[in-house]
Design an enzyme around this catalytic site. Sequence first.
Site, short mmCIF file in Angstrom:
data_model
loop_
_atom_site.label_atom_id
_atom_site.label_comp_id
_atom_site.label_asym_id
_atom_site.label_seq_id
_atom_site.Cartn_x
_atom_site.Cartn_y
_atom_site.Cartn_z
N HIS A 207 12.18 -44.31 -25.71
CA HIS A 207 12.85 -45.33 -26.52
C HIS A 207 11.81 -46.33 -27.01
O HIS A 207 11.06 -46.87 -26.20
CB HIS A 207 13.89 -46.08 -25.67
CG HIS A 207 14.88 -45.19 -25.02
ND1 HIS A 207 15.89 -44.56 -25.70
CD2 HIS A 207 15.02 -44.79 -23.73
CE1 HIS A 207 16.62 -43.83 -24.87
NE2 HIS A 207 16.10 -43.95 -23.67
N ASN B 132 23.78 -45.05 -26.94
CA ASN B 132 24.28 -46.31 -26.38
C ASN B 132 23.20 -47.39 -26.44
O ASN B 132 23.49 -48.57 -26.66
CB ASN B 132 24.76 -46.10 -24.95
CG ASN B 132 26.01 -45.27 -24.91
OD1 ASN B 132 27.09 -45.76 -25.20
ND2 ASN B 132 25.89 -43.98 -24.61
N ALA C 45 19.37 -47.77 -20.21
CA ALA C 45 18.08 -47.05 -20.24
C ALA C 45 16.98 -47.83 -20.94
O ALA C 45 15.84 -47.38 -20.98
CB ALA C 45 18.28 -45.70 -20.94
N1 LIG Z 1 23.70 -47.71 -21.82
C1 LIG Z 1 22.90 -46.68 -21.59
O1 LIG Z 1 21.66 -46.80 -21.62
C2 LIG Z 1 23.49 -45.35 -21.29
C3 LIG Z 1 24.86 -45.17 -21.25
N2 LIG Z 1 25.38 -43.95 -20.94
C4 LIG Z 1 26.85 -43.85 -20.92
O2 LIG Z 1 27.27 -43.40 -19.65
C5 LIG Z 1 28.17 -42.31 -19.79
C6 LIG Z 1 28.14 -41.43 -18.56
O3 LIG Z 1 26.89 -40.80 -18.45
P1 LIG Z 1 26.65 -39.60 -17.42
O4 LIG Z 1 27.08 -39.99 -16.07
O5 LIG Z 1 25.26 -39.15 -17.62
O6 LIG Z 1 27.67 -38.52 -17.99
P2 LIG Z 1 28.34 -37.27 -17.22
O7 LIG Z 1 28.89 -36.42 -18.30
O8 LIG Z 1 27.38 -36.68 -16.25
O9 LIG Z 1 29.52 -37.94 -16.38
C7 LIG Z 1 30.62 -38.57 -16.95
C8 LIG Z 1 31.71 -38.71 -15.90
O10 LIG Z 1 32.73 -39.58 -16.37
C9 LIG Z 1 34.00 -38.93 -16.28
N3 LIG Z 1 34.82 -39.42 -17.39
C10 LIG Z 1 34.73 -39.15 -18.70
N4 LIG Z 1 35.65 -39.84 -19.39
C11 LIG Z 1 36.33 -40.58 -18.48
C12 LIG Z 1 37.40 -41.50 -18.57
N5 LIG Z 1 37.95 -41.83 -19.73
N6 LIG Z 1 37.85 -42.08 -17.43
C13 LIG Z 1 37.30 -41.78 -16.23
N7 LIG Z 1 36.27 -40.92 -16.09
C14 LIG Z 1 35.81 -40.32 -17.21
C15 LIG Z 1 33.69 -37.45 -16.34
O11 LIG Z 1 34.73 -36.70 -15.78
C16 LIG Z 1 32.41 -37.41 -15.51
O12 LIG Z 1 32.72 -37.47 -14.14
C17 LIG Z 1 27.72 -41.64 -21.10
O13 LIG Z 1 28.78 -40.88 -21.68
C18 LIG Z 1 27.35 -42.82 -21.95
O14 LIG Z 1 28.50 -43.32 -22.61
C19 LIG Z 1 24.59 -42.90 -20.63
C20 LIG Z 1 23.23 -43.02 -20.67
C21 LIG Z 1 22.56 -44.25 -21.02
O1 LIG Z 2 19.76 -42.51 -21.11
C1 LIG Z 2 19.14 -42.66 -22.16
O2 LIG Z 2 17.94 -42.37 -22.28
C2 LIG Z 2 19.79 -43.29 -23.36
C3 LIG Z 2 21.07 -42.72 -23.74
O3 LIG Z 2 21.45 -41.64 -23.38
C4 LIG Z 2 21.89 -43.52 -24.63
O4 LIG Z 2 21.35 -44.44 -25.27
O5 LIG Z 2 23.10 -43.23 -24.71
#
Ligand SMILES: NC(=O)C1=CN([C@@H]2O[C@H](COP(=O)(O)OP(=O)(O)OC[C@H]3O[C@@H](n4cnc5c(N)ncnc54)[C@H](O)[C@@H]3O)[C@@H](O)[C@H]2O)C=CC1
Ligand SMILES: O=C([O-])CC(=O)C(=O)O
Length: 267
Positions: free
Chosen positions: A220, A190, A124
């Site tokens: 951010h 993250n 992000a």
């Molecule tokens: N680097 C960045 O800027 C960002 C990173 N993220 C990361 O991405 C992740 C996912 O975000 P969203 O899709 O919005 O969340 P979400 O909650 O909508 O979806 C997560 C999905 O992953 C599955 N899941 C959870 N643990 C798992 C595992 N160990 N193995 C396989 N599947 C698993 C869940 O069942 C669900 O389908 C967040 O938890 C966060 O860690 C999210 C937003 C920003």
């Molecule tokens: O998606 C975003 O805005 C950032 C976020 O959740 C994260 O840093 O984990």
Amino acid sequence: MTMNIAVIGCGAIGASVLELLKGHAAVQVGWVLVPEVTDAVRATLARHAPQARALPALTIEDRPDLIVECAGHTAIEEHVLPALRRGIPAVVASIGALSAPGMAEAVQAAAEAGGTQVQLLSGAIGGVDALAAARIGGLDEVVYTGRKPPLAWTGTPAEQRCDLASLKEAFCIFEGSAREAAQLYPKNANVAATLSLAGMGLDRTTVRLYADPAVDENVHHVAARGAFGSMELTMRGKPLEANPKTSALTVYSVVRAVLNQATAIAI
Ligand SMILES: NC(=O)C1=CN([C@@H]2O[C@H](COP(=O)(O)OP(=O)(O)OC[C@H]3O[C@@H](n4cnc5c(N)ncnc54)[C@H](O)[C@@H]3O)[C@@H](O)[C@H]2O)C=CC1
Ligand SMILES: O=C([O-])CC(=O)C(=O)O
């Protein structure tokens, strides 16, 4: 040649990634790894990736060209480490997972054992390229401020610090190191971990997190200074409808990374 990838997670990010990669000539999604193959997962696959197999983990016969983590912190230990050890490269969105004791070292050891590489996505946030380059010359300070609408902090320790639903002005729910932020807010910090791994490290990057009723985007802000000069960046990310904690740019960052591995010119 078509690259055959495994996508880990089929939530807000995973489903949107499948949608954007649908029908792409250079990339095919062969596997989607999820804890449970629910009706929602089946419906998403039917719409966007009918060729993909949904399963809880890769078997030894399954050998994708790349695994794409967009699931959550637990997926690093569960899926990314074993794949790296087998020599399968990975791109990772849940970068805060590397803040757990020994996890960054475990990721490095797994990639080295497999003779492969893991790419930590910018997700992000922007400016990671500049910060990582600036680090070479030496950084004096990096401060990250994350600001999201109160609703985006539900289900987090912020709920113990204030009444999110009745906030009338911005409330600082956290101030401390990126390491602590990433541990306390695994779905919201993250970006803090990414900026610190690119810059001054998890323990020397100052992080402030706000629940702010005045914003309807995920805002951010990064300020950094060092031998290179200084930089300041504000991102106003639109949240995904399916998950207000997550900015839409994260999806595009995942797709960019995948396409960069599959096409002749990477940018
Ligand atoms: N680097 C960045 O800027 C960002 C990173 N993220 C990361 O991405 C992740 C996912 O975000 P969203 O899709 O919005 O969340 P979400 O909650 O909508 O979806 C997560 C999905 O992953 C599955 N899941 C959870 N643990 C798992 C595992 N160990 N193995 C396989 N599947 C698993 C869940 O069942 C669900 O389908 C967040 O938890 C966060 O860690 C999210 C937003 C920003
Ligand atoms: O998606 C975003 O805005 C950032 C976020 O959740 C994260 O840093 O984990």
